[in-house]
Design a protein around this motif. Structure first.
Motif, PDB file in Angstrom:
ATOM      1  N   ASN A  97       0.907  -1.236   0.157  1.00 30.66           N
ATOM      2  CA  ASN A  97      -0.048   0.171   0.037  1.00 30.66           C
ATOM      3  C   ASN A  97       0.866   1.412   0.073  1.00 30.66           C
ATOM      4  O   ASN A  97       0.496   2.356  -0.658  1.00 30.66           O
ATOM      5  CB  ASN A  97      -1.026  -0.213   1.099  1.00 30.66           C
ATOM      6  N   SER A  98       1.809   1.331   0.824  1.00 32.14           N
ATOM      7  CA  SER A  98       2.738   2.401   0.764  1.00 32.14           C
ATOM      8  C   SER A  98       3.701   2.507  -0.421  1.00 32.14           C
ATOM      9  O   SER A  98       3.814   3.752  -0.973  1.00 32.14           O
ATOM     10  CB  SER A  98       3.834   2.316   1.984  1.00 32.14           C
ATOM     11  N   GLY A  99       3.941   1.590  -1.101  1.00 35.38           N
ATOM     12  CA  GLY A  99       4.493   1.507  -2.266  1.00 35.38           C
ATOM     13  C   GLY A  99       3.447   2.325  -3.590  1.00 35.38           C
ATOM     14  O   GLY A  99       3.974   2.949  -4.288  1.00 35.38           O
ATOM     15  N   ALA A 100       2.354   1.580  -3.386  1.00 36.95           N
ATOM     16  CA  ALA A 100       1.245   2.235  -4.232  1.00 36.95           C
ATOM     17  C   ALA A 100       0.972   3.547  -4.193  1.00 36.95           C
ATOM     18  O   ALA A 100       0.960   4.585  -5.053  1.00 36.95           O
ATOM     19  CB  ALA A 100       0.111   1.358  -4.166  1.00 36.95           C
ATOM     20  N   ALA A 101       0.989   4.099  -2.981  1.00 36.08           N
ATOM     21  CA  ALA A 101       0.777   5.309  -2.594  1.00 36.08           C
ATOM     22  C   ALA A 101       1.973   6.297  -3.171  1.00 36.08           C
ATOM     23  O   ALA A 101       1.738   7.276  -3.716  1.00 36.08           O
ATOM     24  CB  ALA A 101       0.639   5.868  -1.233  1.00 36.08           C
ATOM     25  N   ALA A 102       3.203   5.856  -2.969  1.00 36.35           N
ATOM     26  CA  ALA A 102       4.216   6.458  -3.372  1.00 36.35           C
ATOM     27  C   ALA A 102       4.178   6.661  -4.998  1.00 36.35           C
ATOM     28  O   ALA A 102       4.548   7.555  -5.498  1.00 36.35           O
ATOM     29  CB  ALA A 102       5.495   5.974  -2.973  1.00 36.35           C
ATOM     30  N   ARG A 103       3.976   5.655  -5.680  1.00 34.47           N
ATOM     31  CA  ARG A 103       3.833   5.676  -7.203  1.00 34.47           C
ATOM     32  C   ARG A 103       2.851   6.648  -7.656  1.00 34.47           C
ATOM     33  O   ARG A 103       2.950   7.487  -8.398  1.00 34.47           O
ATOM     34  CB  ARG A 103       3.552   4.294  -7.884  1.00 34.47           C
ATOM     35  N   GLU A 104       1.571   6.492  -6.914  1.00 36.80           N
ATOM     36  CA  GLU A 104       0.475   7.627  -7.449  1.00 36.80           C
ATOM     37  C   GLU A 104       0.985   9.053  -7.254  1.00 36.80           C
ATOM     38  O   GLU A 104       0.682   9.844  -8.144  1.00 36.80           O
ATOM     39  CB  GLU A 104      -0.658   7.368  -6.436  1.00 36.80           C
ATOM     40  N   GLU A 105       1.730   9.182  -5.927  1.00 41.50           N
ATOM     41  CA  GLU A 105       2.018  10.462  -5.814  1.00 41.50           C
ATOM     42  C   GLU A 105       2.992  11.274  -6.645  1.00 41.50           C
ATOM     43  O   GLU A 105       3.035  12.315  -7.129  1.00 41.50           O
ATOM     44  CB  GLU A 105       2.873  10.629  -4.244  1.00 41.50           C
ATOM     45  N   GLY A 106       4.054  10.211  -7.151  1.00 41.92           N
ATOM     46  CA  GLY A 106       5.045  10.529  -7.971  1.00 41.92           C
ATOM     47  C   GLY A 106       4.396  10.815  -9.347  1.00 41.92           C
ATOM     48  O   GLY A 106       4.895  11.702 -10.122  1.00 41.92           O
ATOM     49  N   ALA A 107       3.478   9.986  -9.731  1.00 40.73           N
ATOM     50  CA  ALA A 107       2.843   9.887 -11.122  1.00 40.73           C
ATOM     51  C   ALA A 107       2.021  11.354 -11.273  1.00 40.73           C
ATOM     52  O   ALA A 107       2.165  11.972 -12.245  1.00 40.73           O
ATOM     53  CB  ALA A 107       2.088   8.741 -11.354  1.00 40.73           C
ATOM     54  N   ARG A 108       1.473  11.750 -10.242  1.00 41.14           N
ATOM     55  CA  ARG A 108       0.569  13.070 -10.215  1.00 41.14           C
ATOM     56  C   ARG A 108       1.459  14.025 -10.464  1.00 41.14           C
ATOM     57  O   ARG A 108       1.048  15.103 -11.075  1.00 41.14           O
ATOM     58  CB  ARG A 108       0.012  13.045  -8.923  1.00 41.14           C
ATOM     59  N   ARG A 109       2.696  14.009  -9.814  1.00 41.34           N
ATOM     60  CA  ARG A 109       3.523  15.118  -9.705  1.00 41.34           C
ATOM     61  C   ARG A 109       3.994  15.464 -11.323  1.00 41.34           C
ATOM     62  O   ARG A 109       4.369  16.383 -11.974  1.00 41.34           O
ATOM     63  CB  ARG A 109       4.739  14.995  -9.000  1.00 41.34           C
ATOM     64  N   ARG A 110       4.437  14.337 -12.028  1.00 42.60           N
ATOM     65  CA  ARG A 110       4.819  14.287 -13.271  1.00 42.60           C
ATOM     66  C   ARG A 110       3.824  14.794 -14.055  1.00 42.60           C
ATOM     67  O   ARG A 110       3.863  15.442 -15.195  1.00 42.60           O
ATOM     68  CB  ARG A 110       5.140  12.826 -13.758  1.00 42.60           C
ATOM     69  N   LEU A 111       2.428  14.444 -13.860  1.00 45.39           N
ATOM     70  CA  LEU A 111       1.131  15.051 -14.798  1.00 45.39           C
ATOM     71  C   LEU A 111       0.868  16.352 -14.531  1.00 45.39           C
ATOM     72  O   LEU A 111       0.264  17.089 -15.212  1.00 45.39           O
ATOM     73  CB  LEU A 111       0.163  13.912 -14.467  1.00 45.39           C
ATOM     74  N   ALA A 112       1.541  16.859 -13.499  1.00 44.37           N
ATOM     75  CA  ALA A 112       1.430  18.416 -13.350  1.00 44.37           C
ATOM     76  C   ALA A 112       1.514  19.200 -14.578  1.00 44.37           C
ATOM     77  O   ALA A 112       1.202  20.486 -14.569  1.00 44.37           O
ATOM     78  CB  ALA A 112       1.884  18.859 -12.054  1.00 44.37           C
ATOM     79  N   VAL A 113       2.741  18.670 -15.318  1.00 42.21           N
ATOM     80  CA  VAL A 113       2.993  19.678 -16.193  1.00 42.21           C
ATOM     81  C   VAL A 113       2.115  19.837 -17.628  1.00 42.21           C
ATOM     82  O   VAL A 113       2.362  20.557 -18.580  1.00 42.21           O
ATOM     83  CB  VAL A 113       4.551  19.229 -16.839  1.00 42.21           C
ATOM     84  N   LEU A 114       1.241  18.727 -17.746  1.00 42.61           N
ATOM     85  CA  LEU A 114       0.213  18.497 -18.979  1.00 42.61           C
ATOM     86  C   LEU A 114      -0.810  19.891 -18.742  1.00 42.61           C
ATOM     87  O   LEU A 114      -1.272  20.237 -17.516  1.00 42.61           O
ATOM     88  CB  LEU A 114      -0.366  17.214 -18.581  1.00 42.61           C
ATOM     89  N   THR A 115      -1.347  20.022 -19.911  1.00 42.18           N
ATOM     90  CA  THR A 115      -2.550  20.902 -20.025  1.00 42.18           C
ATOM     91  C   THR A 115      -3.710  20.124 -19.661  1.00 42.18           C
ATOM     92  O   THR A 115      -3.572  18.778 -19.636  1.00 42.18           O
ATOM     93  CB  THR A 115      -2.325  21.844 -21.318  1.00 42.18           C
ATOM     94  N   GLU A 116      -4.821  20.640 -19.344  1.00 40.77           N
ATOM     95  CA  GLU A 116      -6.061  20.019 -19.287  1.00 40.77           C
ATOM     96  C   GLU A 116      -6.262  19.279 -20.410  1.00 40.77           C
ATOM     97  O   GLU A 116      -6.705  18.021 -20.202  1.00 40.77           O
ATOM     98  CB  GLU A 116      -7.245  20.890 -19.010  1.00 40.77           C
ATOM     99  N   ARG A 117      -6.273  19.796 -21.587  1.00 41.22           N
ATOM    100  CA  ARG A 117      -6.521  18.915 -22.757  1.00 41.22           C
ATOM    101  C   ARG A 117      -5.543  17.716 -22.974  1.00 41.22           C
ATOM    102  O   ARG A 117      -5.915  16.661 -23.281  1.00 41.22           O
ATOM    103  CB  ARG A 117      -6.259  19.666 -23.883  1.00 41.22           C
TER     104      ARG A 117
END
Length: 220
Positions: free
Chosen positions: A138-158
């Motif tokens: 669970n902690s690994g999944a949470a860390a992966r999700e947090e890291g992925a969300r940070r990477r996606l922050a550079v994307l536009t809404e479209r």
């Protein structure tokens, strides 16, 4: 009959384990060892089915003995039995090919059930060990999700809309149909997304979208 080897550097512990296992009519303790090196040699020589290994033993520790058995006698199923239930020990036992992990304060019937499960080719984890594995996942999944969300922050809404559908496995044509865009435009968006996220291909981008929990519903 299940042939078992008990390896522990404390004679009293070995005697206690032998006594418990002797109460089961389908288990036979055929040997004992007081260090990891002897455990490996005896397990091979006596053709045991299951080796019960303490983690902290002289000459060769239990995890190293487990790895050695995995390499030289793969038919022997290794069970780690210890007073030390740290998460690293549990994961170490599993990564070294162990058939299970038990704490020495486990109930006698749990020890017997673990030996039977190991001999049958199944894995057995005591409840505390199971909780540790689940917590680690669970902690690994949470860390992966947090890291992925940070990477996606550079994307536009479209771009996030396109990536969400990419994560669902949709083709460029299907994505264009859903978002009322031409296939060529979708292709341009996909190329831009890969560049921004540092992904080599659309599969990597799709996995990243799934790790982030990005779903098409969030784009409508």
């Amino acid at each position: 009959m299940i042939r078992v080897l008990v390896a522990d550097d404390e004679p009293l512990i070995r005697t206690g384990i032998r006594t418990i296992l002797a109460s089961a009519d389908d288990i036979d303790v055929v040997g004992e060892a007081e260090n990891g090196r002897d455990a490996v040699e005896s397990a091979r020589r006596l053709s045991v089915d299951v080796a019960l290994l303490d983690i902290r033993m002289p000459v060769l520790d239990g995890l190293s003995a487990l790895a050695e058995l995995r390499r030289t006698a793969p038919s022997v199923r290794g069970l780690i039995l210890t007073t030390f239930g740290e998460r690293g020990n549990v994961l170490g036992a599993l990564s070294h090919g162990g058939a299970g992990f038990l704490l020495k304060d486990s109930a006698p019937e749990e020890l017997i059930n673990a030996v039977r499960a190991a001999a049958a080719g199944d894995a057995y984890l005591s409840p505390p060990a199971t909780r540790q594995v689940v917590d680690t996942f669970n902690s690994g999944a949470a860390a992966r999700e947090e890291g992925a969300r940070r990477r996606l922050a550079v994307l536009t809404e479209r771009e996030r809309e396109v990536l969400a559908l990419l994560g669902e496995g949709l083709s460029n044509a299907d994505t264009g149909s859903r978002l009322h865009m031409s296939e060529a435009t979708v292709k341009t968006y996909v190329s831009r997304i890969l560049t921004k996220l540092g992904c080599r291909n659309r599969v990597q981008a799709a996995l990243l979208a799934r790790d982030a929990g990005l779903e098409p519903e969030s784009t409508t």
